[in-house]
Design an enzyme around this catalytic site. Structure first.
Site, short mmCIF file in Angstrom:
data_model
loop_
_atom_site.label_atom_id
_atom_site.label_comp_id
_atom_site.label_asym_id
_atom_site.label_seq_id
_atom_site.Cartn_x
_atom_site.Cartn_y
_atom_site.Cartn_z
N SER A 3 -23.87 -76.48 63.42
CA SER A 3 -24.80 -76.35 63.92
C SER A 3 -26.50 -75.88 63.07
O SER A 3 -25.96 -75.11 62.51
CB SER A 3 -24.92 -75.98 65.64
OG SER A 3 -26.58 -76.48 66.17
N THR A 45 -45.61 -74.61 53.71
CA THR A 45 -46.52 -75.83 54.41
C THR A 45 -47.53 -75.11 55.24
O THR A 45 -48.55 -75.86 55.31
CB THR A 45 -45.29 -76.06 55.50
OG1 THR A 45 -44.21 -76.84 55.14
CG2 THR A 45 -45.76 -76.53 56.90
N LYS A 64 -28.26 -82.60 66.75
CA LYS A 64 -27.98 -81.79 66.62
C LYS A 64 -27.24 -80.53 67.88
O LYS A 64 -26.35 -80.61 68.04
CB LYS A 64 -28.31 -80.37 65.66
CG LYS A 64 -28.36 -81.42 63.91
CD LYS A 64 -27.27 -81.63 63.13
CE LYS A 64 -26.56 -80.19 62.90
NZ LYS A 64 -24.98 -80.39 62.16
N SER A 113 -28.23 -74.37 49.07
CA SER A 113 -28.14 -74.70 49.32
C SER A 113 -28.56 -76.19 49.13
O SER A 113 -30.09 -76.60 48.74
CB SER A 113 -27.89 -75.39 51.03
OG SER A 113 -28.74 -75.26 51.74
N LYS A 164 -32.31 -75.26 64.12
CA LYS A 164 -33.78 -76.27 64.94
C LYS A 164 -32.76 -76.61 65.93
O LYS A 164 -34.21 -77.77 66.48
CB LYS A 164 -33.95 -76.97 63.20
CG LYS A 164 -34.02 -76.70 62.76
CD LYS A 164 -34.90 -77.83 61.00
CE LYS A 164 -35.45 -77.28 60.06
NZ LYS A 164 -35.11 -76.22 59.88
#
Length: 276
Positions: free
Chosen positions: A125, A184, A140, A163, A128
């Site tokens: 999982s 962001t 998820k 990753s 998020k």
């Protein structure tokens, strides 16, 4: 400690799946399934040359016939379900694709695991799922619930550095092109862990987890993403600019590993929080 087992890894060509295979292959029989033809071919060739029992097939967990064929032939004793669509923005843009893989695909794997009496099942999982406000997090979360309700174990962790799709390789690519690197929001914070650490959580939960549990690694303090970007630029000794691009649909400023209710009821075991 996991030895002499038949282990199925979905999403075996991914960052987590391939590292799990590397750690488990010397002492077990490994079968993988992935849509990445080149990735799964390279992995199998590499490890068969070392004399290890590693096989797999190109296939999609969305297809029940494919998943059932794998289970009926291999009859895995342990399943690690790592296959998923995991990027927030593409999942927001194409929610049906996220549902097909993260919900229906997970259902297919769980259904066959129950049908073929798999002894242990670990669903991978993400943080998020906590107070999910994105398609990716919501799908998820459904997968996590399905795994737990069927007597299996889920593991939940934050961003895995190195990753595929993680921010570090993304920034490295931007740096190689001369920048700028994109952030962001200056307030954004995330939990970070490396691939071996993530895999150790998965394997420990596979061995010790009990039916219906979610295992969460205590990842310490959240890291400010802007500060991380500055440190990486400093290490390059290059004049790389930072560009703020603003928060996108489905993104949050600060991730959490557990909800407030889960934090109240979770059991602490070493570096793990166990949610029942």
């Amino acid at each position: 400690m996991i030895k002499n087992k038949r282990i199925l890894i979905t999403g075996m060509a991914g960052s987590i799946g391939s590292e799990l295979m590397r750690q488990l292959a010397p002492n077990n029989k490994i079968f993988g399934i992935d849509t990445n033809e080149t990735g799964i071919f390279d992995l199998i060739e590499e490890h068969q040359l070392k004399g290890q029992w590693v096989y797999g097939r190109i296939g999609d967990v969305r297809d029940m016939n494919t998943v059932n064929d794998v289970f009926s032939d291999f009859k895995p004793e342990i399943v690690i379900h790592a296959a998923a669509l995991k990027h927030v923005k593409p999942n927001e843009d194409y929610p049906l694709e996220a549902i097909q893989t993260n919900v229906i695909g997970t259902y297919n794997v769980i259904y066959c695991a129950k049908k073929w009496q798999t002894k242990r099942f670990v669903f991978i999982s993400t943080d998020k799922v906590v107070n999910a406000n994105s398609i990716m997090g919501g799908t998820k979360k459904l997968g996590e619930i399905m795994a737990r309700n069927n007597g299996f174990v889920a593991v939940r962790f934050g961003n895995v550095m190195g990753s595929r799709g993680s921010v570090i390789p993304f920034w490295q690519n931007q740096i190689e092109k001369g920048g700028p690197i994109t952030v962001t929001d200056e307030r954004m914070e995330r939990y970070f862990m490396d691939i071996p650490e993530a895999c150790s959580l998965v394997l420990y939960a596979a061995e010790h987890g009990k039916a219906g549990e979610t295992w969460v690694l205590d990842m310490g303090e959240r890291v400010n993403v802007l500060e991380l970007a500055r440190k990486i630029i400093k290490e390059t000794k290059k004049d790389i600019k930072i560009k703020m691009i603003g928060i996108r649909p489905g993104e949050t400023l600060s991730e959490r590993l557990m909800t407030e209710e889960e934090e109240k009821t979770a059991t602490k075991r070493g570096r793990f929080n166990i949610i029942k």
